[in-house]
Design a protein around this motif. Structure first.
Motif, PDB file in Angstrom:
ATOM      1  N   MET A  64     -31.048  36.283 -47.437  1.00  0.00           N
ATOM      2  CA  MET A  64     -30.991  34.852 -47.057  1.00  0.00           C
ATOM      3  C   MET A  64     -31.842  34.240 -48.072  1.00  0.00           C
ATOM      4  N   THR A  65     -32.050  34.970 -49.415  1.00  0.00           N
ATOM      5  CA  THR A  65     -32.753  34.395 -51.017  1.00  0.00           C
ATOM      6  C   THR A  65     -31.674  33.339 -51.083  1.00  0.00           C
ATOM      7  N   SER A  66     -30.227  34.094 -51.506  1.00  0.00           N
ATOM      8  CA  SER A  66     -29.105  33.042 -52.239  1.00  0.00           C
ATOM      9  C   SER A  66     -29.318  31.621 -51.037  1.00  0.00           C
ATOM     10  N   LEU A  67     -29.424  32.026 -49.911  1.00  0.00           N
ATOM     11  CA  LEU A  67     -28.674  30.512 -48.797  1.00  0.00           C
ATOM     12  C   LEU A  67     -30.407  29.721 -49.378  1.00  0.00           C
ATOM     13  N   ASP A  68     -31.433  30.184 -49.024  1.00  0.00           N
ATOM     14  CA  ASP A  68     -32.377  29.587 -49.659  1.00  0.00           C
ATOM     15  C   ASP A  68     -32.466  28.471 -50.633  1.00  0.00           C
ATOM     16  N   LYS A  69     -32.066  29.216 -52.067  1.00  0.00           N
ATOM     17  CA  LYS A  69     -31.887  28.860 -52.811  1.00  0.00           C
ATOM     18  C   LYS A  69     -31.232  28.136 -52.674  1.00  0.00           C
ATOM     19  N   ALA A  70     -29.734  27.946 -52.189  1.00  0.00           N
ATOM     20  CA  ALA A  70     -28.874  26.950 -52.503  1.00  0.00           C
ATOM     21  C   ALA A  70     -29.340  25.854 -51.793  1.00  0.00           C
ATOM     22  N   ILE A  71     -30.494  26.165 -50.650  1.00  0.00           N
ATOM     23  CA  ILE A  71     -31.152  24.608 -49.712  1.00  0.00           C
ATOM     24  C   ILE A  71     -31.911  24.162 -50.394  1.00  0.00           C
TER      25      ILE A  71
END
Length: 279
Positions: free
Chosen positions: A1-8
């Motif tokens: 989820m880290t990469s997703l949160d970064k994209a968000i």
């Protein structure tokens, strides 16, 4: 989820209001719940209902993403119902039970042909009852290697039978703490619907009030006739078999009870004791 949160964070920093879309699949709903917990809009779409262009032979993640974005903007996507976490947990328990039953059946199907190949047949009336299991325990094969194979098959049956028993006990124990417990009890007022069927229907469908009428529920489960009509010609076929095949199978099997004379057995009366007259 880290990469997703970064994209968000990157999208939000541009001043836009992102809306996330992804296809339902083996990945589950943890991405949906993660986004919802942050107050972000997310839609899980049904892959079988996504419009596809004929002749499009190239499939990449980028093309799929652009296609979903365009179809969402055009309002052509159909979202699915995301189950609550408690319902999904009960689904996992029920599916584990079904897997154990399937393994038990396969283990029995492997043992019977083995005995048949060696000309060994059970002379009793009913298989897999205590008398049959005692007969298997006392059975002696001509060769030691064959005796090992027989014992392994018998042990596999016993292990899977024990798994089924344990999982059934677990379902009975956790059910009173579930919020769907009153609904499960109400379902059991119907003939042909016992504990396992009631729990399965409640967990797989969830809140039935989300369907406007019974026709929508039956269409969701694929229990409506298929149709291929044009002009003045009307052609209707068998049921569409879309949606949840587990619930469809259980409901079809339960419906067979209604071919018989309506009567309240002692088992059904016992299940109806704590229910209100309205139910």
């Amino acid at each position: 989820m880290t990469s997703l949160d970064k994209a968000i964070r990157k999208l939000i920093s541009t001043g836009c209001e992102p809306c996330f879309i992804y296809e339902a699949g083996p990945g589950g709903y943890h991405v949906y719940r993660h986004l919802q917990s942050q107050g972000l809009a997310c839609i899980v779409v049904a892959p079988s209902l996504i419009p596809k262009r004929a002749g499009n032979k190239v499939k990449t993640d980028r093309r799929d993403s652009l296609m979903l974005a365009r179809l969402f903007r055009a309002g052509e996507l159909t979202s699915i119902h995301v189950p609550e976490e408690e319902d999904e947990a009960m689904r996992d328990l029920i599916r584990a039970l079904n897997d154990a039953k399937s393994a038990e059946t396969k283990a029995k199907q492997r043992l019977l042909p083995f005995l048949l190949r060696h000309g060994i047949r059970y002379s009793g009336k009913t298989q897999w009852r205590p008398a049959h299991m005692r007969w298997l325990a006392e059975l002696t094969m001509p060769l030691a290697v064959q005796q090992i194979v027989l014992q392994e098959y018998v042990d596999a049956i016993k292990e899977n039978t024990e798994r089924v028993r344990r999982l059934l006990e677990q379902i009975s124990e956790v059910l009173p703490q579930c919020k769907r417990a009153p609904v499960v009890k109400a379902y059991q007022a119907l003939r042909g619907v016992a504990l396992l069927t009631a729990v399965s229907v409640a967990a797989e469908i969830g809140d039935m009030s989300r369907f406007e009428n019974p026709k929508h529920l039956m269409a969701y489960l694929g229990l409506v006739p298929s149709e291929h009509s044009s002009g003045g010609t009307t052609r209707r076929g068998g049921i569409t078999k879309t949606g949840n095949n587990l619930v469809r199978r259980l409901l079809v099997e339960s419906a067979w009870c209604y071919r018989l004379m309506a009567r309240k057995t002692s088992i059904l009366l016992k299940r109806q004791q704590e229910l209100t007259p309205d139910i």
